[in-house]
Design an enzyme around this catalytic site. Structure first.
Site, PDB file in Angstrom:
ATOM      1  N   HIS A   1       0.832  -1.200   0.000  1.00  0.00           N
ATOM      2  CA  HIS A   1       0.000   0.000   0.000  1.00  0.00           C
ATOM      3  C   HIS A   1       0.872   1.258   0.000  1.00  0.00           C
ATOM      4  O   HIS A   1       0.665   2.183  -0.792  1.00  0.00           O
ATOM      5  CB  HIS A   1      -0.912  -0.023   1.231  1.00  0.00           C
ATOM      6  CG  HIS A   1      -1.790   1.176   1.365  1.00  0.00           C
ATOM      7  ND1 HIS A   1      -3.102   1.172   0.977  1.00  0.00           N
ATOM      8  CD2 HIS A   1      -1.548   2.429   1.845  1.00  0.00           C
ATOM      9  CE1 HIS A   1      -3.633   2.356   1.207  1.00  0.00           C
ATOM     10  NE2 HIS A   1      -2.709   3.139   1.740  1.00  0.00           N
ATOM     11  N   GLU A   2       1.873   1.274   0.875  1.00  0.00           N
ATOM     12  CA  GLU A   2       2.747   2.457   0.964  1.00  0.00           C
ATOM     13  C   GLU A   2       3.627   2.592  -0.281  1.00  0.00           C
ATOM     14  O   GLU A   2       3.934   3.707  -0.697  1.00  0.00           O
ATOM     15  CB  GLU A   2       3.600   2.394   2.233  1.00  0.00           C
ATOM     16  CG  GLU A   2       2.803   2.372   3.526  1.00  0.00           C
ATOM     17  CD  GLU A   2       1.794   3.488   3.646  1.00  0.00           C
ATOM     18  OE1 GLU A   2       2.064   4.617   3.191  1.00  0.00           O
ATOM     19  OE2 GLU A   2       0.696   3.239   4.195  1.00  0.00           O
TER      20      GLU A   2
ATOM     21  N   HIS B   1       1.769   4.500  -2.901  1.00  0.00           N
ATOM     22  CA  HIS B   1       1.925   5.945  -2.682  1.00  0.00           C
ATOM     23  C   HIS B   1       3.289   6.409  -3.198  1.00  0.00           C
ATOM     24  O   HIS B   1       3.410   7.419  -3.899  1.00  0.00           O
ATOM     25  CB  HIS B   1       1.837   6.293  -1.191  1.00  0.00           C
ATOM     26  CG  HIS B   1       0.472   6.210  -0.598  1.00  0.00           C
ATOM     27  ND1 HIS B   1      -0.573   7.002  -1.000  1.00  0.00           N
ATOM     28  CD2 HIS B   1      -0.009   5.429   0.410  1.00  0.00           C
ATOM     29  CE1 HIS B   1      -1.640   6.717  -0.271  1.00  0.00           C
ATOM     30  NE2 HIS B   1      -1.330   5.752   0.581  1.00  0.00           N
TER      31      HIS B   1
END
Length: 161
Positions: free
Chosen positions: A67-68, A71
């Site tokens: 998920h990170e 980003h």
């Protein structure tokens, strides 16, 4: 798991899922309480929640890292890296990253005890309830301008009100 092992895992997942290197730092931040991880826009570092790893294990940590990394790579490429952006949501689906991490059960707080101070006018018996103590010499009754006296304090629990 140490910070060095987390760094290697992030680099490996970045190469495996995104075919791009992760050239910044990834480490555990023990102060994270309600979030699984955090991508820092200025430094491009990734912070991870150690408590979630300890509680849920490596698979949950891998999901947070993916998920990170979504980003991270979208921000580096100048694309939409925020949660609401279509680029971000499409990349999450493509790599199979979760949109949200699992939550730790927070221990329920004991209800906090509060105090109410009761005052009364000496002339008209008007009642005043206050959360904070007040100096009766400074104030007078709003109805008849009489003197105010302290009667007593009452304790109650916040959840009862």
């Amino acid at each position: 798991m140490t910070d060095e092992q987390a760094q290697k895992l992030v680099e490996q997942l970045s190469n495996d899922f995104f075919d791009r290197p992760f050239i910044h730092k990834a480490y555990f931040n023990s102060r994270l309480k309600t979030t699984g991880g955090r991508y820092m826009l200025n430094s491009h570092n990734i912070e991870l929640n150690k408590k979630l790893y300890d509680h849920f294990g490596i698979e949950e940590l891998k999901g947070i890292i993916l998920h990170e990394l979504c980003h991270y790579h979208l921000h580096i490429l100048g694309m939409g890296y925020r949660h609401g952006d279509a680029d971000f949501r499409n990349l999450l689906k493509k790599v199979g990253a979760p949109r949200f991490c699992s939550t730790l059960e927070q221990p329920k707080e004991k209800p906090k005890q509060k105090t109410i101070h009761i005052y009364s006018c000496t002339n008209c018996r008007q009642i005043y309830k206050r959360k904070r103590k007040m100096d009766v010499k400074k104030y007078c009754c709003s109805v008849c301008k009489g003197k105010i006296k302290f009667l007593h304090s009452e304790n109650y629990f916040r959840n009862d009100v």
